[in-house]
Motif scaffolding. Structure first.
Motif, PDB file in Angstrom:
ATOM      1  N   VAL A   1      -1.754  11.474  43.828  1.00 52.89           N
ATOM      2  CA  VAL A   1      -2.580  10.807  44.975  1.00 52.89           C
ATOM      3  C   VAL A   1      -2.640   9.261  44.492  1.00 52.89           C
ATOM      4  O   VAL A   1      -2.448   8.470  45.610  1.00 52.89           O
ATOM      5  CB  VAL A   1      -3.853  11.386  45.055  1.00 52.89           C
ATOM      6  N   THR A   2      -2.707   9.035  43.276  1.00 50.77           N
ATOM      7  CA  THR A   2      -2.628   7.505  42.817  1.00 50.77           C
ATOM      8  C   THR A   2      -1.375   6.853  43.217  1.00 50.77           C
ATOM      9  O   THR A   2      -1.349   5.885  43.640  1.00 50.77           O
ATOM     10  CB  THR A   2      -2.981   7.295  41.326  1.00 50.77           C
TER      11      THR A   2
ATOM     12  N   LEU B   1      -5.589  11.156  51.712  1.00 52.35           N
ATOM     13  CA  LEU B   1      -4.434  11.376  50.753  1.00 52.35           C
ATOM     14  C   LEU B   1      -4.984  12.675  49.677  1.00 52.35           C
ATOM     15  O   LEU B   1      -4.507  13.614  49.365  1.00 52.35           O
ATOM     16  CB  LEU B   1      -4.008  10.478  49.984  1.00 52.35           C
TER      17      LEU B   1
ATOM     18  N   ALA C   1      -1.065   6.542  47.000  1.00 52.49           N
ATOM     19  CA  ALA C   1      -1.860   5.401  47.432  1.00 52.49           C
ATOM     20  C   ALA C   1      -1.386   4.081  47.202  1.00 52.49           C
ATOM     21  O   ALA C   1      -1.402   3.117  48.095  1.00 52.49           O
ATOM     22  CB  ALA C   1      -3.353   5.447  46.805  1.00 52.49           C
TER      23      ALA C   1
ATOM     24  N   MET D   1      -8.787   1.461  48.399  1.00 50.72           N
ATOM     25  CA  MET D   1      -8.072   2.513  47.797  1.00 50.72           C
ATOM     26  C   MET D   1      -8.504   2.528  46.439  1.00 50.72           C
ATOM     27  O   MET D   1      -8.644   3.702  45.781  1.00 50.72           O
ATOM     28  CB  MET D   1      -6.581   2.467  47.891  1.00 50.72           C
TER      29      MET D   1
ATOM     30  N   ALA E   1      -0.382   1.412  49.810  1.00 54.10           N
ATOM     31  CA  ALA E   1      -0.869  -0.229  49.835  1.00 54.10           C
ATOM     32  C   ALA E   1       0.258  -1.011  49.852  1.00 54.10           C
ATOM     33  O   ALA E   1       0.163  -2.075  50.727  1.00 54.10           O
ATOM     34  CB  ALA E   1      -1.794  -0.169  48.633  1.00 54.10           C
TER      35      ALA E   1
ATOM     36  N   GLY F   1      -8.847   1.276  53.625  1.00 51.78           N
ATOM     37  CA  GLY F   1      -8.516   1.920  52.541  1.00 51.78           C
ATOM     38  C   GLY F   1      -8.942   3.138  52.059  1.00 51.78           C
ATOM     39  O   GLY F   1      -8.407   4.121  51.287  1.00 51.78           O
TER      40      GLY F   1
ATOM     41  N   LEU G   1     -10.326   5.913  44.357  1.00 50.58           N
ATOM     42  CA  LEU G   1      -9.868   6.307  43.063  1.00 50.58           C
ATOM     43  C   LEU G   1     -10.856   6.159  42.230  1.00 50.58           C
ATOM     44  O   LEU G   1     -10.873   7.278  41.408  1.00 50.58           O
ATOM     45  CB  LEU G   1      -8.556   5.679  42.848  1.00 50.58           C
TER      46      LEU G   1
ATOM     47  N   GLY H   1      -8.108   6.074  54.006  1.00 45.69           N
ATOM     48  CA  GLY H   1      -6.473   6.277  53.641  1.00 45.69           C
ATOM     49  C   GLY H   1      -6.515   7.088  52.414  1.00 45.69           C
ATOM     50  O   GLY H   1      -5.891   8.109  52.298  1.00 45.69           O
ATOM     51  N   PHE H   2      -7.229   6.839  51.140  1.00 44.21           N
ATOM     52  CA  PHE H   2      -7.476   7.417  49.936  1.00 44.21           C
ATOM     53  C   PHE H   2      -7.950   8.679  50.266  1.00 44.21           C
ATOM     54  O   PHE H   2      -7.505   9.769  49.811  1.00 44.21           O
ATOM     55  CB  PHE H   2      -8.091   6.798  48.827  1.00 44.21           C
TER      56      PHE H   2
END
Length: 141
Positions: free
Chosen positions: A21-22, A119, A25, A52, A29, A112, A56, A115-116
């Motif tokens: 996921v990171t 995800l 992301a 994002m 971005a 952001g 996280l 979106g994160f």
């Protein structure tokens, strides 16, 4: 805390999901940054990347909090819930602060964050769907 090992899903898979996921992301971005630069709003992309990063950080705190809760001898649901509410309040306050102080580009923080979280949902949903598909195949045999 107990010295016995507690099975909380598969920690290796959870860590791999968070790494995936990171990475996604970060790619999102960068891709969003390119698009926003082309339409003349590069700062919106910067704030989306900040959103994002906040998402996280929140995910890492949730993971740590859940592990603490699972390993506690007598876990307190109230303290767990208050921790979750505190994180939600902090994330919301920071995002709202950016949105209000850096108008109109600060709204990118909310983009952001959203979106994160999409995800993160996708990262949890894909293995679940695979497991359900495998279970259906076993039932049909």
């Amino acid at each position: 805390m107990s010295t016995e090992a507690v099975h909380i899903g598969n920690p290796i898979t959870a860590a791999a999901d968070l790494r995936r996921v990171t990475l996604l992301a970060a790619c999102l971005a960068v891709g969003g940054g390119v698009v926003m630069f082309l339409v003349g709003r590069p700062w919106t992309a910067v704030f989306a990347a900040i959103g994002m990063a906040i998402g996280l950080g929140n995910a890492l705190l949730v993971r740590r909090s859940a592990a603490r809760f699972a390993l506690a001898d007598s876990p307190s649901k109230g303290s767990f819930a208050m921790g979750a509410m505190g994180r939600l309040a902090l994330v919301s306050a920071v995002a709202l602060g950016f949105a209000l102080l850096v108008r109109p580009d600060g709204i990118g923080v909310f983009v952001g964050l959203a979106g994160f979280h999409l995800l993160m949902i996708g990262a949890g949903l894909v293995p679940l769907l695979k497991e359900l598909r495998n279970a259906e195949g076993v039932d049909k045999k």
